[in-house]
Enzyme design. Structure first.
Site, PDB file in Angstrom:
ATOM      1  N   HIS A   1      -0.403   2.716 -10.098  1.00  0.00           N
ATOM      2  CA  HIS A   1       0.304   1.848  -9.157  1.00  0.00           C
ATOM      3  C   HIS A   1       1.338   1.044  -9.959  1.00  0.00           C
ATOM      4  O   HIS A   1       1.178   0.853 -11.167  1.00  0.00           O
ATOM      5  CB  HIS A   1      -0.742   0.914  -8.537  1.00  0.00           C
ATOM      6  CG  HIS A   1      -0.265   0.114  -7.371  1.00  0.00           C
ATOM      7  ND1 HIS A   1       0.353  -1.112  -7.519  1.00  0.00           N
ATOM      8  CD2 HIS A   1      -0.349   0.334  -6.038  1.00  0.00           C
ATOM      9  CE1 HIS A   1       0.628  -1.600  -6.320  1.00  0.00           C
ATOM     10  NE2 HIS A   1       0.227  -0.741  -5.398  1.00  0.00           N
ATOM     11  N   ASN A   2       2.336   0.529  -9.281  1.00  0.00           N
ATOM     12  CA  ASN A   2       3.338  -0.289  -9.981  1.00  0.00           C
ATOM     13  C   ASN A   2       2.746  -1.561 -10.588  1.00  0.00           C
ATOM     14  O   ASN A   2       3.370  -2.174 -11.453  1.00  0.00           O
ATOM     15  CB  ASN A   2       4.474  -0.654  -9.024  1.00  0.00           C
ATOM     16  CG  ASN A   2       5.555   0.422  -9.023  1.00  0.00           C
ATOM     17  OD1 ASN A   2       5.640   1.217  -9.954  1.00  0.00           O
ATOM     18  ND2 ASN A   2       6.372   0.447  -7.981  1.00  0.00           N
TER      19      ASN A   2
ATOM     20  N   HIS B   1       4.226   4.767  -1.795  1.00  0.00           N
ATOM     21  CA  HIS B   1       3.179   3.739  -1.750  1.00  0.00           C
ATOM     22  C   HIS B   1       3.071   2.978  -3.070  1.00  0.00           C
ATOM     23  O   HIS B   1       1.989   2.897  -3.667  1.00  0.00           O
ATOM     24  CB  HIS B   1       1.844   4.382  -1.383  1.00  0.00           C
ATOM     25  CG  HIS B   1       1.949   5.316  -0.206  1.00  0.00           C
ATOM     26  ND1 HIS B   1       2.399   4.900   1.025  1.00  0.00           N
ATOM     27  CD2 HIS B   1       1.722   6.652  -0.086  1.00  0.00           C
ATOM     28  CE1 HIS B   1       2.429   5.928   1.848  1.00  0.00           C
ATOM     29  NE2 HIS B   1       2.022   7.004   1.204  1.00  0.00           N
ATOM     30  N   CYS B   2       4.182   2.418  -3.535  1.00  0.00           N
ATOM     31  CA  CYS B   2       4.206   1.587  -4.760  1.00  0.00           C
ATOM     32  C   CYS B   2       3.708   2.340  -5.981  1.00  0.00           C
ATOM     33  O   CYS B   2       3.104   1.737  -6.883  1.00  0.00           O
ATOM     34  CB  CYS B   2       3.362   0.319  -4.601  1.00  0.00           C
ATOM     35  SG  CYS B   2       3.947  -0.772  -3.339  1.00  0.00           S
ATOM     36  N   SER B   3       3.894   3.654  -5.995  1.00  0.00           N
ATOM     37  CA  SER B   3       3.445   4.421  -7.150  1.00  0.00           C
ATOM     38  C   SER B   3       4.404   5.598  -7.359  1.00  0.00           C
ATOM     39  O   SER B   3       4.051   6.748  -7.095  1.00  0.00           O
ATOM     40  CB  SER B   3       2.013   4.929  -6.914  1.00  0.00           C
ATOM     41  OG  SER B   3       1.612   5.771  -7.962  1.00  0.00           O
TER      42      SER B   3
END
Ligand SMILES: Cc1ncc(COP(=O)(O)O)c(C=O)c1O
Length: 384
Positions: A99-100, A341-343
């Site tokens: 994930h970020n 999705h933030c990844s």
């Protein structure tokens, strides 16, 4: 029209009644700063936080209450761990499914502190071969950080390999348990972890604005605070206390949120992690089995159900993800997340960058009927 929430990977919804009541109770009957005043309400607030620490320690088998800190979410927790441990010239190993909240602080450290990053590539299902991590270990490796389960594909990464890493390095092992805390048993001590980041508002059923870090004793000693300020302790000192949890908890905490999180942990204890997990996986299996019957639908992540959590990403041929999600909501009352999705790395690994996916994520309060309804709607959309 029905209203169905399938976005539990973002935040769990609804929250158990006892969580809502605990937040209300704190605001109505306590609402004092913990550990700052010698009066009864302040002590009550302190008790809420201490009890929540005890419950977290118990859930994850952490080393001690002092080594558990509360943060606004897992993003802060992971930032605190990475920024608090990595120094110029250090090397860190991570994966291509992050994930970020892992990748962005690492990219910042790469730029500002000359930290070297090795990103181990997972396969197209998001699976990690632990020997690929071991191959990257070198004398300057200071930390190994990875997610327990991907928020894009639901793939579980091999946490059982963590003790093996310890045979090759004394680097700090950091786990992002955003998607697993509360649904998969995690034994902090047995796993050989140094940092476990959890977020309160997903499968721990707490309110948004809650999360934290479980730290090993050596991690608690080594970590440098990122934020300094009032702690209610050692107020004679101009310097941040050097003991945990105070070292890492500057400023007035979110006691209302932590009261809710504490009730969320009670909810988990009453129901049992195993029962919650079984229910979510039963729904996931029904969903995936149903999806396999629908032409044009592509499912991402592992084929074996036991290698997943209850998050399923799909695409429907060349359809526009945003438009489909909008129609699911407006025409069918189904709430899901669409797109990226933030990844970004996770999507690149799965082959879904930059279009993204439709992400369905089930929680304990979802039912089989809801999943069947979701399947019928997807079938309808795929046939158009
Ligand atoms: C794997 C993973 N890590 C980190 C996060 C960040 O969580 P939070 O926004 O609660 O900090 C998420 C949230 O979606 C996640 O799924």
């Amino acid at each position: 029209m029905k209203s169905i929430y399938f976005d539990n990977a973002a935040t769990s919804n609804p929250k158990p009644k006892i969580v809502i009541e605990a937040v209300q109770d704190y605001l109505k009957n306590i609402c004092a700063s913990p550990g700052r005043g010698g009066y009864g309400l302040g002590l009550e607030a302190g008790r809420i936080i201490f009890e929540a620490r005890e419950k977290i320690r118990h859930l994850f088998n952490g080393p001690s209450e002092e080594n558990i800190i509360f943060t606004p979410n897992v993003t802060y927790a992971l930032n605190f761990a990475l920024l608090g441990i990595l120094k110029p010239g250090d090397h860190v190993i991570t994966t291509s499914m992050e994930h970020n909240s892992v990748i962005r602080p690492l990219r910042l450290l790469e730029k500002n502190r000359n930290v070297e990053i090795s990103i181990v590539k997972c396969n197209k299902k998001g699976e990690l071969d632990p020997s690929d991590i071991i191959k990257e270990i070198k004398p300057s490796t200071k930390a190994i950080v990875f997610t327990h389960a991907s928020n894009v594909s639901g793939t579980i990464l091999p946490v059982e390999s963590l003790p093996e890493f310890k045979n090759h390095t004394d680097a700090f092992i950091i786990l992002d348990a955003a998607q697993t805390a509360g649904v998969i048993d995690i034994d902090f001590e047995k796993s050989g972890l140094d940092f476990l980041g959890f977020t309160g508002h997903k499968a721990l059923y707490g309110p948004p604005g809650t999360g934290g870090l479980v730290m090993s004793r050596r991690a608690g000693k080594a970590i440098m605070p990122t934020i300094c300020g009032g702690t209610g302790s050692r107020s004679d000192m101009e310097f941040q206390p050097d003991f945990t949890p105070d070292k890492m908890e500057a400023g007035t905490p979110n006691t209302a949120g932590i009261a809710g999180l504490s009730a969320g942990l009670d909810f988990i204890n009453e129901n049992g992690v195993d029962k919650i997990h079984k229910h979510e996986m039963k729904l996931t299996k029904i969903f995936i089995d149903g999806l396999k019957q629908i032409p044009k639908v592509k499912i991402y992540g592992p084929d074996e159900i036991e290698k997943r959590v209850s998050t399923v990403s799909i695409t429907i041929d060349d359809s526009d993800m945003g438009e489909l999600a909008f129609r699911l909501d407006v025409e069918y009352g189904i709430m899901i997340r669409s797109g990226l999705h933030c990844s970004p790395l996770g999507h690149k690994t799965l082959g879904t960058f930059p279009e993204g996916t439709l992400r369905f994520s089930f929680g304990y309060f979802n039912t089989e009927e809801e999943v069947e309804y979701g399947l019928n709607v997807i079938k309808e959309l795929a046939q158009e």
